[in-house]
Design a protein around this motif. Structure first.
Motif, mmCIF file in Angstrom:
data_model
loop_
_atom_site.group_PDB
_atom_site.id
_atom_site.type_symbol
_atom_site.label_atom_id
_atom_site.label_comp_id
_atom_site.label_asym_id
_atom_site.label_seq_id
_atom_site.Cartn_x
_atom_site.Cartn_y
_atom_site.Cartn_z
ATOM 1 N N GLN A 148 4.776 -0.442 12.241
ATOM 2 C CA GLN A 148 5.518 0.793 12.437
ATOM 3 C C GLN A 148 6.722 0.926 11.501
ATOM 4 O O GLN A 148 7.332 1.998 11.403
ATOM 5 C CB GLN A 148 5.995 0.900 13.895
ATOM 6 N N GLU A 149 7.086 -0.143 10.805
ATOM 7 C CA GLU A 149 8.201 -0.089 9.861
ATOM 8 C C GLU A 149 7.755 0.372 8.478
ATOM 9 O O GLU A 149 8.574 0.604 7.598
ATOM 10 C CB GLU A 149 8.874 -1.454 9.763
ATOM 11 N N VAL A 150 6.450 0.490 8.280
ATOM 12 C CA VAL A 150 5.897 0.914 6.999
ATOM 13 C C VAL A 150 5.748 2.432 7.001
ATOM 14 O O VAL A 150 5.298 3.026 7.985
ATOM 15 C CB VAL A 150 4.539 0.234 6.743
ATOM 16 N N SER A 151 6.103 3.075 5.911
ATOM 17 C CA SER A 151 5.952 4.529 5.791
ATOM 18 C C SER A 151 4.474 4.885 5.648
ATOM 19 O O SER A 151 3.642 4.052 5.280
ATOM 20 C CB SER A 151 6.729 5.047 4.586
ATOM 21 N N THR A 152 4.154 6.147 5.938
ATOM 22 C CA THR A 152 2.761 6.597 5.817
ATOM 23 C C THR A 152 2.215 6.288 4.428
ATOM 24 O O THR A 152 1.138 5.724 4.268
ATOM 25 C CB THR A 152 2.674 8.110 6.083
ATOM 26 N N THR A 153 2.955 6.676 3.396
ATOM 27 C CA THR A 153 2.671 6.222 2.034
ATOM 28 C C THR A 153 3.915 5.479 1.580
ATOM 29 O O THR A 153 4.956 6.089 1.339
ATOM 30 C CB THR A 153 2.368 7.399 1.088
ATOM 31 N N ASP A 175 7.630 1.179 -5.291
ATOM 32 C CA ASP A 175 7.981 1.801 -4.007
ATOM 33 C C ASP A 175 8.125 3.300 -4.267
ATOM 34 O O ASP A 175 8.854 3.716 -5.164
ATOM 35 C CB ASP A 175 9.300 1.232 -3.474
ATOM 36 N N VAL A 176 7.403 4.124 -3.487
ATOM 37 C CA VAL A 176 7.377 5.564 -3.762
ATOM 38 C C VAL A 176 8.456 6.335 -3.001
ATOM 39 O O VAL A 176 8.365 7.549 -2.844
ATOM 40 C CB VAL A 176 5.985 6.149 -3.449
ATOM 41 N N GLY A 177 9.490 5.636 -2.534
ATOM 42 C CA GLY A 177 10.560 6.299 -1.797
ATOM 43 C C GLY A 177 10.377 6.158 -0.300
ATOM 44 O O GLY A 177 10.635 7.100 0.461
ATOM 45 N N LEU A 189 14.242 -2.969 -3.673
ATOM 46 C CA LEU A 189 13.714 -2.404 -4.910
ATOM 47 C C LEU A 189 14.083 -0.934 -5.033
ATOM 48 O O LEU A 189 14.111 -0.203 -4.039
ATOM 49 C CB LEU A 189 12.193 -2.564 -4.963
ATOM 50 N N GLU A 190 14.343 -0.507 -6.246
ATOM 51 C CA GLU A 190 14.653 0.899 -6.492
ATOM 52 C C GLU A 190 13.378 1.746 -6.363
ATOM 53 O O GLU A 190 12.320 1.345 -6.846
ATOM 54 C CB GLU A 190 15.230 1.076 -7.895
ATOM 55 N N PRO A 191 13.466 2.909 -5.690
ATOM 56 C CA PRO A 191 12.289 3.781 -5.572
ATOM 57 C C PRO A 191 11.812 4.260 -6.947
ATOM 58 O O PRO A 191 12.618 4.495 -7.850
ATOM 59 C CB PRO A 191 12.806 4.955 -4.727
ATOM 60 N N GLU A 192 10.510 4.362 -7.089
ATOM 61 C CA GLU A 192 9.856 4.887 -8.289
ATOM 62 C C GLU A 192 10.142 4.049 -9.545
ATOM 63 O O GLU A 192 10.030 4.548 -10.665
ATOM 64 C CB GLU A 192 10.265 6.347 -8.543
ATOM 65 N N VAL A 193 10.520 2.788 -9.364
ATOM 66 C CA VAL A 193 10.744 1.888 -10.502
ATOM 67 C C VAL A 193 9.644 0.826 -10.509
ATOM 68 O O VAL A 193 9.407 0.156 -9.499
ATOM 69 C CB VAL A 193 12.130 1.212 -10.430
ATOM 70 N N VAL A 205 7.242 -5.232 2.659
ATOM 71 C CA VAL A 205 7.202 -3.799 2.940
ATOM 72 C C VAL A 205 7.223 -3.637 4.456
ATOM 73 O O VAL A 205 6.343 -4.135 5.154
ATOM 74 C CB VAL A 205 5.965 -3.129 2.314
ATOM 75 N N GLY A 206 8.223 -2.954 4.992
ATOM 76 C CA GLY A 206 8.343 -2.849 6.435
ATOM 77 C C GLY A 206 8.478 -4.229 7.048
ATOM 78 O O GLY A 206 9.318 -5.032 6.657
#
Length: 215
Positions: A148-153, A175-177, A189-193, A205-206
């Motif tokens: 449940q800590e992981v985003s849908t995408t 990581d897509v944000g 990690l920085e998003p989209e990097v 992740v999560g």
């Protein structure tokens, strides 16, 4: 026969029956309109179902064709590499070991612990990681549906090739944000990097930890 055609024409242009389910006060004409309308709805639903099946079939066929094309390109590249390696061996130099076109992810913590997934990202076709149970996560991605800590995408794995060859592929984690983010050695990690994946790297992740094994 003319009356039936008239009713069919009326059904196609609008509903000429009361709201709700039929009852004893309905006229025969209203009942016919209602029955034909139900048949029309059912026909449309079946047509939509068949169209969706055809789309899925076409999508699978396209994926198979793309995979076969990539395999053909890789086989041609491997043949060239083997020829080059043979040439280098005769001159006393060691041939360079080629990389693989796939990557293995072992889940070492979280609700999906002790499971592993083999991914084959393609150029312009990344492998997605997330809580979703969609096809792109199930077929060639990672679905962490119980976390449940992981985003849908949450993230994606992309591949970049050297000289257009899958045998020289480099993999990257992005990581897509995501809402809770992704961490490497405790650092967010920085998003989209893009982060280049190396053998044995572990990214959280999560509530799940992913360990990357290069093929």
């Amino acid at each position: 026969m003319d009356d039936t055609a008239s009713v069919m024409s009326a059904v196609s242009t609008g509903n000429k029956f009361p709201q709700g389910e039929p009852h004893d006060e309905w006229t025969i004409e209203e009942l016919l309109h209602w029955s034909l309308h139900q048949y029309q709805l059912k026909t449309h639903a079946q047509a939509d179902h068949y169209i969706e099946q055809l789309r899925d079939h076409c999508s699978r066929e396209c994926q198979d064709i793309t995979t076969l094309h990539q395999m053909a390109v890789e086989m041609a590249s491997r043949t060239n590499n083997e020829n080059a390696a043979s040439s280098l061996t005769t001159t006393g130099k060691s041939p360079r070991k080629s990389k693989s076109d796939h990557i293995e992810i072992r889940i070492t913590s979280g609700p999906h612990s002790d499971s592993k997934v083999l991914l084959r990202p393609k150029p312009n076709a990344p492998c997605f990681i997330g809580r979703s149970k969609g096809k792109k996560f199930i077929n060639n991605g990672i679905s962490l549906s119980k976390d449940q800590e992981v985003s849908t995408t949450h993230a994606k794995i992309v591949v970049e090739m050297s000289a257009g060859s899958l045998s020289d592929a480099a993999f990257y984690f992005v990581d897509v944000g995501s809402t809770n983010g992704s961490t490497l050695k405790g650092e967010m990690l920085e998003p989209e990097v893009k982060v280049k994946i190396v053998e044995g790297m572990e990214i959280k992740v999560g509530g799940s930890t992913l360990k990357f094994i290069l093929g």
